[in-house]
Design an enzyme around this catalytic site. Sequence first.
Site, PDB file in Angstrom:
ATOM      1  N   CYS A  37      39.449  42.987  46.692  1.00 12.76           N
ATOM      2  CA  CYS A  37      38.402  41.983  46.878  1.00 12.76           C
ATOM      3  C   CYS A  37      38.985  40.565  46.948  1.00 12.76           C
ATOM      4  O   CYS A  37      39.584  40.209  47.956  1.00 12.76           O
ATOM      5  CB  CYS A  37      37.333  42.135  45.803  1.00 12.76           C
ATOM      6  SG  CYS A  37      35.782  41.335  46.270  1.00 12.76           S
TER       7      CYS A  37
ATOM      8  N   HIS B 244      35.840  47.880  44.433  1.00  8.30           N
ATOM      9  CA  HIS B 244      36.032  47.851  42.988  1.00  8.30           C
ATOM     10  C   HIS B 244      35.591  49.216  42.473  1.00  8.30           C
ATOM     11  O   HIS B 244      35.409  50.149  43.223  1.00  8.30           O
ATOM     12  CB  HIS B 244      35.129  46.789  42.339  1.00  8.30           C
ATOM     13  CG  HIS B 244      35.449  45.388  42.690  1.00  8.30           C
ATOM     14  ND1 HIS B 244      36.509  44.703  42.161  1.00  8.30           N
ATOM     15  CD2 HIS B 244      34.828  44.504  43.509  1.00  8.30           C
ATOM     16  CE1 HIS B 244      36.522  43.468  42.626  1.00  8.30           C
ATOM     17  NE2 HIS B 244      35.514  43.315  43.447  1.00  8.30           N
TER      18      HIS B 244
END
Length: 247
Positions: free
Chosen positions: A97, A199
């Site tokens: 990310c 994630h």
Amino acid sequence: MAKARLRIAALYPEQLNIYADRGNIAVLESRCRWRSIESHVTAVGLGETIDPERFDLIYLGGGQDDDQRRCAADLLEHKRSGLIAAAANGAVLLGICGGYQLFGHWYELADERIEGVGILNVETVRGKGPRLIGNVAVETSLPGASPRAVLAGFENHGGRTRLIGGGAPLGRVIKGNGNDGVSGEEGCRDGNVIGTYLHGPLLPANCWFADWLIATAIGASAELAPLDDALELAAHKAACAAAGVNG
Ligand code: GLN
């Protein structure tokens, strides 16, 4: 011949550890230990440089814009050349990310541009739309891995990422948004350098990918010893189900 040793650098573990991304490191360590592969994790923080000879896998987690901003300046000043040299040596680099965004060329917000390392051919723009949040499943095709192996996880990012200059995605979105919610592309891979929005943390729910990273990083020519992955496979199935696909 495998070195049977995995030397991991965890960059900015204090600043870039959103959604318990350090769980990814725990998975790498455990899967090595269960196979009697020695592993060693070194935290590399603000102001420290990277010796490219010392690491087989370098990990950069996600974070809020403010933390990213601070780490981006430090990455450029202290770590960029070490990262580039490590990648050239064949080390695996994994960015999650915010870390993925910083492996790219830049992350552009309203009136500023945060310069990235430029080791992946992507650019990220904050834009005006809502954050891209939710469960996601991605079909990959990685050398040596099962064809169409699925990565499942969770994404939450304001930035929209675009592949540029011939950058190739890590995979194709089956469910979720991925890089920008419209391209159908998720992440980016250039050889052993990988960025993804997933994630979860990523690796507890995708143990096949943890093993791919380990094997690639240590240069294992033979397959890694199999493990009892009943729990890990259940976690994968649950993450896939959360995204609405069969695991
Ligand atoms: N701050 C970045 C964004 O919102 C990355 C967020 C994250 O790492 N989850 O796009």
